[in-house]
Design a protein around this motif. Sequence first.
Motif, PDB file in Angstrom:
ATOM      1  N   GLU A   1       0.923  -1.303  -0.027  1.00 36.92           N
ATOM      2  CA  GLU A   1      -0.050   0.157   0.023  1.00 36.92           C
ATOM      3  C   GLU A   1       0.843   1.208  -0.060  1.00 36.92           C
ATOM      4  N   SER A   2       0.404   2.364  -0.265  1.00 32.88           N
ATOM      5  CA  SER A   2       1.024   3.483  -0.569  1.00 32.88           C
ATOM      6  C   SER A   2       1.613   4.180   1.121  1.00 32.88           C
ATOM      7  N   ARG A   3       2.672   4.486   0.711  1.00 33.21           N
ATOM      8  CA  ARG A   3       3.428   5.261   1.979  1.00 33.21           C
ATOM      9  C   ARG A   3       3.908   4.179   2.995  1.00 33.21           C
ATOM     10  N   LEU A   4       4.139   3.060   2.295  1.00 36.87           N
ATOM     11  CA  LEU A   4       4.527   2.195   3.284  1.00 36.87           C
ATOM     12  C   LEU A   4       6.311   2.000   3.287  1.00 36.87           C
ATOM     13  N   GLY A   5       6.915   3.069   2.717  1.00 30.63           N
ATOM     14  CA  GLY A   5       8.229   3.085   2.576  1.00 30.63           C
ATOM     15  C   GLY A   5       8.849   2.180   1.587  1.00 30.63           C
ATOM     16  N   LYS A   6       8.262   1.875   0.385  1.00 32.60           N
ATOM     17  CA  LYS A   6       8.989   1.313  -0.577  1.00 32.60           C
ATOM     18  C   LYS A   6       9.981   1.828  -1.357  1.00 32.60           C
ATOM     19  N   SER A   7       9.930   3.042  -1.757  1.00 36.00           N
ATOM     20  CA  SER A   7      10.957   3.939  -2.317  1.00 36.00           C
ATOM     21  C   SER A   7      11.878   4.091  -1.371  1.00 36.00           C
ATOM     22  N   THR A   8      11.740   4.290  -0.307  1.00 35.55           N
ATOM     23  CA  THR A   8      12.874   4.436   0.709  1.00 35.55           C
ATOM     24  C   THR A   8      13.772   3.218   0.823  1.00 35.55           C
ATOM     25  N   LEU A   9      13.041   2.199   1.087  1.00 40.22           N
ATOM     26  CA  LEU A   9      13.676   0.804   1.320  1.00 40.22           C
ATOM     27  C   LEU A   9      14.500   0.347  -0.174  1.00 40.22           C
TER      28      LEU A   9
ATOM     29  N   HIS B   1      12.447  13.407  -4.265  1.00 42.11           N
ATOM     30  CA  HIS B   1      11.083  14.470  -4.033  1.00 42.11           C
ATOM     31  C   HIS B   1       9.930  13.539  -4.247  1.00 42.11           C
ATOM     32  N   GLN B   2       9.992  12.218  -4.847  1.00 44.99           N
ATOM     33  CA  GLN B   2       8.948  11.347  -4.853  1.00 44.99           C
ATOM     34  C   GLN B   2       8.598  10.891  -3.564  1.00 44.99           C
ATOM     35  N   ILE B   3       9.553  10.800  -2.621  1.00 45.18           N
ATOM     36  CA  ILE B   3       9.178  10.129  -1.516  1.00 45.18           C
ATOM     37  C   ILE B   3       8.795  11.335  -0.431  1.00 45.18           C
ATOM     38  N   ASP B   4       9.403  12.503  -0.721  1.00 42.86           N
ATOM     39  CA  ASP B   4       8.899  13.588   0.130  1.00 42.86           C
ATOM     40  C   ASP B   4       7.652  14.034  -0.024  1.00 42.86           C
TER      41      ASP B   4
ATOM     42  N   ASP C   1       1.526  14.025  -2.143  1.00 42.39           N
ATOM     43  CA  ASP C   1       0.607  13.414  -3.173  1.00 42.39           C
ATOM     44  C   ASP C   1       1.106  12.565  -3.996  1.00 42.39           C
ATOM     45  N   ASN C   2       0.284  11.761  -4.516  1.00 48.29           N
ATOM     46  CA  ASN C   2       0.759  10.669  -5.542  1.00 48.29           C
ATOM     47  C   ASN C   2       0.638  11.135  -7.076  1.00 48.29           C
ATOM     48  N   ASP C   3       0.652  12.452  -7.299  1.00 46.50           N
ATOM     49  CA  ASP C   3       0.352  12.891  -8.888  1.00 46.50           C
ATOM     50  C   ASP C   3       1.446  12.076  -9.623  1.00 46.50           C
TER      51      ASP C   3
ATOM     52  N   ALA D   1       7.105  -3.788   6.818  1.00 41.67           N
ATOM     53  CA  ALA D   1       7.395  -2.547   6.467  1.00 41.67           C
ATOM     54  C   ALA D   1       7.506  -1.753   7.822  1.00 41.67           C
ATOM     55  N   LYS D   2       8.448  -0.600   7.807  1.00 33.61           N
ATOM     56  CA  LYS D   2       8.505   0.412   8.763  1.00 33.61           C
ATOM     57  C   LYS D   2       8.544  -0.217   9.973  1.00 33.61           C
ATOM     58  N   SER D   3       9.412  -1.330  10.361  1.00 35.49           N
ATOM     59  CA  SER D   3       9.210  -2.142  11.479  1.00 35.49           C
ATOM     60  C   SER D   3       9.582  -1.517  12.931  1.00 35.49           C
ATOM     61  N   ASP D   4      10.209  -0.164  12.732  1.00 34.69           N
ATOM     62  CA  ASP D   4      10.569   0.594  13.824  1.00 34.69           C
ATOM     63  C   ASP D   4       9.334   1.211  14.485  1.00 34.69           C
ATOM     64  N   THR D   5       8.133   0.915  13.853  1.00 36.04           N
ATOM     65  CA  THR D   5       7.020   1.313  14.629  1.00 36.04           C
ATOM     66  C   THR D   5       6.194   0.309  15.675  1.00 36.04           C
TER      67      THR D   5
ATOM     68  N   ALA E   1      11.608  -7.983   9.004  1.00 36.18           N
ATOM     69  CA  ALA E   1      11.093  -6.817   9.698  1.00 36.18           C
ATOM     70  C   ALA E   1      12.054  -5.637   9.158  1.00 36.18           C
ATOM     71  N   VAL E   2      11.589  -4.850   8.569  1.00 35.50           N
ATOM     72  CA  VAL E   2      12.960  -3.703   7.931  1.00 35.50           C
ATOM     73  C   VAL E   2      12.463  -2.389   8.242  1.00 35.50           C
ATOM     74  N   VAL E   3      13.370  -1.809   8.422  1.00 34.75           N
ATOM     75  CA  VAL E   3      13.713  -0.296   8.287  1.00 34.75           C
ATOM     76  C   VAL E   3      14.476   0.458   7.277  1.00 34.75           C
ATOM     77  N   GLY E   4      13.889   1.384   6.600  1.00 34.19           N
ATOM     78  CA  GLY E   4      14.708   2.095   5.413  1.00 34.19           C
ATOM     79  C   GLY E   4      14.809   3.755   5.796  1.00 34.19           C
ATOM     80  N   SER E   5      16.108   3.645   5.460  1.00 35.03           N
ATOM     81  CA  SER E   5      16.401   5.311   5.627  1.00 35.03           C
ATOM     82  C   SER E   5      18.042   5.528   4.968  1.00 35.03           C
TER      83      SER E   5
ATOM     84  N   GLY F   1      20.200   5.636   9.508  1.00 39.64           N
ATOM     85  CA  GLY F   1      19.117   5.222  10.457  1.00 39.64           C
ATOM     86  C   GLY F   1      17.940   6.407  10.358  1.00 39.64           C
ATOM     87  N   ARG F   2      17.354   6.064  11.547  1.00 38.07           N
ATOM     88  CA  ARG F   2      16.155   6.962  11.750  1.00 38.07           C
ATOM     89  C   ARG F   2      16.399   7.514  13.142  1.00 38.07           C
ATOM     90  N   LYS F   3      16.009   8.818  13.450  1.00 37.46           N
ATOM     91  CA  LYS F   3      16.390   9.278  14.758  1.00 37.46           C
ATOM     92  C   LYS F   3      15.073   9.995  15.272  1.00 37.46           C
TER      93      LYS F   3
HETATM   94  N1  LIG Z   1       9.057   4.873  10.485  1.00 35.66           N
HETATM   95  C1  LIG Z   1       9.409   4.811   9.243  1.00 35.66           C
HETATM   96  N2  LIG Z   1       9.122   5.648   8.130  1.00 35.66           N
HETATM   97  C2  LIG Z   1       9.671   5.248   7.044  1.00 35.66           C
HETATM   98  C3  LIG Z   1      10.210   3.964   6.603  1.00 35.66           C
HETATM   99  N3  LIG Z   1      10.527   4.131   5.504  1.00 35.66           N
HETATM  100  C4  LIG Z   1      10.118   5.312   4.853  1.00 35.66           C
HETATM  101  N4  LIG Z   1       9.435   6.074   5.933  1.00 35.66           N
HETATM  102  C5  LIG Z   1       8.920   7.071   5.578  1.00 35.66           C
HETATM  103  O1  LIG Z   1       7.563   6.804   5.090  1.00 35.66           O
HETATM  104  C6  LIG Z   1       7.188   7.857   4.214  1.00 35.66           C
HETATM  105  C7  LIG Z   1       7.043   7.142   2.698  1.00 35.66           C
HETATM  106  O2  LIG Z   1       8.048   6.678   2.370  1.00 35.66           O
HETATM  107  P1  LIG Z   1       8.128   6.097   0.854  1.00 35.66           P
HETATM  108  O3  LIG Z   1       9.443   5.509   0.729  1.00 35.66           O
HETATM  109  O4  LIG Z   1       7.800   7.329  -0.237  1.00 35.66           O
HETATM  110  O5  LIG Z   1       7.096   5.115   0.728  1.00 35.66           O
HETATM  111  P2  LIG Z   1       6.227   4.405  -0.526  1.00 35.66           P
HETATM  112  O6  LIG Z   1       5.890   3.126  -0.245  1.00 35.66           O
HETATM  113  O7  LIG Z   1       7.260   4.565  -1.740  1.00 35.66           O
HETATM  114  O8  LIG Z   1       5.186   5.567  -1.034  1.00 35.66           O
HETATM  115  P3  LIG Z   1       4.327   5.435  -2.397  1.00 35.66           P
HETATM  116  O9  LIG Z   1       5.195   5.604  -3.361  1.00 35.66           O
HETATM  117  O10 LIG Z   1       3.585   6.864  -2.201  1.00 35.66           O
HETATM  118  O11 LIG Z   1       3.299   4.556  -2.129  1.00 35.66           O
HETATM  119  C8  LIG Z   1       8.417   8.783   4.122  1.00 35.66           C
HETATM  120  O12 LIG Z   1       8.078   9.988   4.797  1.00 35.66           O
HETATM  121  C9  LIG Z   1       9.608   7.832   4.682  1.00 35.66           C
HETATM  122  O13 LIG Z   1      10.431   9.092   5.183  1.00 35.66           O
HETATM  123  C10 LIG Z   1      10.653   3.269   7.861  1.00 35.66           C
HETATM  124  O14 LIG Z   1      11.289   2.326   7.609  1.00 35.66           O
HETATM  125  N5  LIG Z   1      10.272   3.379   9.058  1.00 35.66           N
END
Ligand SMILES: Nc1nc2c(ncn2[C@@H]2O[C@H](COP(=O)(O)OP(=O)(O)OP(=O)(O)O)[C@@H](O)[C@H]2O)c(=O)[nH]1
Length: 439
Positions: A47-55, A68-71, A74-76, A203-207, A261-265, A279-281
Amino acid sequence: MNTIDSSDVKVIKKVLNGYVGFANLPKQWHRKSVRRGFNLNIMAIGESRLGKSTLINTLFNREIIPKHQIDEFDNDEDDETEYQNGNHDHQTADEGDVQVKIKSTSADIEEDGVKLKVSIITAPGFGESINNSDSWKPIVDEINQRFDSYLEAESRINRTNVIDNRIHAFLYFIEPTGHSLRSLDIAIMKQVHEKVNLIPIIAKSDTLTFEEIQDFKKRILLDIEYQGIKIFKPLNYEINETEDEETLLNTKEIISKFPFAVVGSTKEITLQDGSVVRGRKYPWGIIEVDNEQHNDFVKLRQLLIRNFLEELKDYTSKVLYENYRSEKLKKMGIEQDNSVFKEFDPLAKQEEEKQLHEAKLSKMEAEMKAVFQQKVSEKEKKLQRSEADLFARHKEMKDKLTKQIKLLEEKKQQLEKQKLLPQEPQSQPQQKSRKGFLR
Ligand SMILES: Nc1nc2c(ncn2[C@@H]2O[C@H](COP(=O)(O)OP(=O)(O)OP(=O)(O)O)[C@@H](O)[C@H]2O)c(=O)[nH]1
Ligand SMILES: [Mg+2]
């Protein structure tokens, strides 16, 4: 004929005295692979915003997906992003739903002179509709379409440049809810697990807390097993005796961390001791990406790139694609005739050839006999015919002679009769006429 008993065959192991050169084969292979380069196609779905691009960017330590796509929230559609495969617009069935699109981004990266072309395929819009029951469809279509174009390229006459666009790894991002899998997760995984190397990740296992993650993992694995979903597992690590202890142990550790269980940054943070980490602070502390105590990112990277990249590709090509291919051909009505692919046995082959030769010889003999027979009978008939002819002629001549004899006999009798009769003046008129004639 003597058959060779396998116990008679002795394998002689010898250390060569002179240098032959085949010890250099791995180096040749290495040089060839380096020159050719490698490629890897990863589908990152969730799903969107799960951190795919970041990972993805964290995995390759590069901005493969622009920042800029990550930050941007909007998903335009972004015009500046280069999508090599173009944008395939697949629409979900229901009107008013969010469209699921397929996007592909490629990057050529290099490490120590080794080139790797990575393609990342995503599906923006997945899971965003109110009714998501069909949102897996464009994704499955894309996987199939990539298999199809490979099949098509392979079937061409010129196959030197077959580009492998098949999906080698399917990263499925599970939302860190801490409960269990949702119906959407199960639906998509069930749809793709026989077509791709499925690698589910939390995704985002730090939560989540450490305990929550352990519980969540257990429940996910149970669900996956219950649903009969197949996830990628390095194949022959247990039976392969040639692997060293360390590799075996490492593979076991990788498997023990499923689902990762991953964390991306990609952000760099300076720790108190001065070292710099990704890492993430947080107000309560720092989560380090590359620290195995903090999350399973390192294990995921090992599986995807460092240790099993070739196995992922191999399995895609030899098992997943092959299954797809044979199913597809079967549907088209083409089936393999296994009798054509009999195992080659030289002895049997020799025997078969001998029999064929003998059959040919006896056929020739029979033909010759037949021809001879025919000629003989023709000659016989001819002889019979001329014999009959001769006989007929002989009979004819004999008849003629008999007739002549008869005639002569009659004449003789007549003459004898005349001799016996008295002389009559019968020659007078004859003389008269002769006289008259002479006058
Ligand atoms: N807490 C946390 N936040 C994360 C992690 N990875 C990414 N984020 C944040 O989650 C938000 C979405 O990250 P994206 O990498 O854009 O996620 P995405 O799945 O590519 O999103 P879409 O392409 O819009 O579907 C950003 O603000 C990231 O900084 C993570 O491992 N942990
Ligand atoms: Mg993204």
